[in-house]
Design a protein around this motif. Structure first.
Motif, short mmCIF file in Angstrom:
data_model
loop_
_atom_site.label_atom_id
_atom_site.label_comp_id
_atom_site.label_asym_id
_atom_site.label_seq_id
_atom_site.Cartn_x
_atom_site.Cartn_y
_atom_site.Cartn_z
N ARG A 1 -1.87 -5.97 3.08
CA ARG A 1 -2.68 -6.51 2.00
C ARG A 1 -3.94 -7.13 2.61
NH1 ARG A 1 0.35 -3.89 -0.55
NH2 ARG A 1 1.67 -4.53 -2.30
N PRO B 1 0.07 -6.65 -8.18
CA PRO B 1 -0.83 -6.05 -9.16
C PRO B 1 -1.48 -4.78 -8.65
CG PRO B 1 -1.78 -8.06 -8.26
CD PRO B 1 -0.41 -7.93 -7.68
N ARG B 2 -1.80 -3.90 -9.56
CA ARG B 2 -2.48 -2.65 -9.23
C ARG B 2 -3.81 -2.57 -9.99
NH1 ARG B 2 0.61 -2.85 -5.83
NH2 ARG B 2 2.01 -1.27 -5.00
N LEU B 3 -4.75 -1.80 -9.45
CA LEU B 3 -6.02 -1.60 -10.15
C LEU B 3 -5.79 -0.68 -11.33
CD1 LEU B 3 -8.39 -0.97 -7.10
CD2 LEU B 3 -8.06 -3.09 -8.38
N THR B 4 -5.94 -1.18 -12.53
CA THR B 4 -5.69 -0.34 -13.70
C THR B 4 -6.96 -0.13 -14.52
OG1 THR B 4 -5.09 -2.28 -14.99
CG2 THR B 4 -3.29 -1.09 -13.92
#
Ligand code: HEM
Length: 128
Positions: free
Chosen positions: A23, A88-91
């Motif tokens: 990360r 979290p993911r980039l959405t």
């Protein structure tokens, strides 16, 4: 099948194929007291380090599927058992290929140029 799940969990704990996740800190992050990960630093979160820590799993080096019965094998199963990573993911972005690429099949299936992409932030579901 509940004992099968115990065996699966124990296998993932002791012999996960992924030892951890990388990360990058997007801002200064303070963890515990007095430890700051400066913005921009890359960290490696060792899943294996947690899974093999006897503070979290009694006799951590012993393959013991029974420890998962009634979730009594770990002191805090939810926080300490994390074989699949997460977060979290980039959405809210769209992407398109930057250049032409192609699949190659040896030694493994992959894209020849690592498939470079350009991303765009979406605004209310629509690309800007
Ligand atoms: C026991 C089997 C597996 C284990 C232990 C495993 C573990 C992991 C871990 C630790 C990550 C990194 C997650 C993170 O950065 O937080 C990951 C990512 C990923 N895995 Fe697996 N994986 C397994 C099977 C699979 C399979 C079967 C597929 C596809 C069919 C798959 C597809 C992916 C994908 C697409 C990502 C990237 C997800 C993302 O970054 O959003 N994995 N996996």
């Amino acid at each position: 099948m509940s004992f099968t799940q115990c065996v699966v969990n124990e296998t993932l704990r002791v012999a996960n194929i992924i030892s951890g996740v990388f990360r990058r800190a997007i801002t200064d992050v303070t963890i515990k007291e007095g430890y700051t990960i400066p913005k921009g630093w890359k960290v490696f979160a060792s899943l294996r380090g947690v899974h093999m820590d006897h503070h979290h799993f009694k006799d951590a080096r012993v393959f013991n599927p029974w420890r998962w019965q009634n979730c009594s094998g770990a002191t805090n199963v939810i926080n300490m058992f994390n074989p699949f990573g997460g977060g979290p993911r980039l959405t809210q972005f769209s992407w398109e290929a930057t250049e032409q690429d192609k699949l190659v099949f040896f030694p493994t299936t992959r894209t020849q140029k690592r498939y470079p992409i350009t991303i765009q932030r979406l605004k209310q579901g629509v690309a800007e």
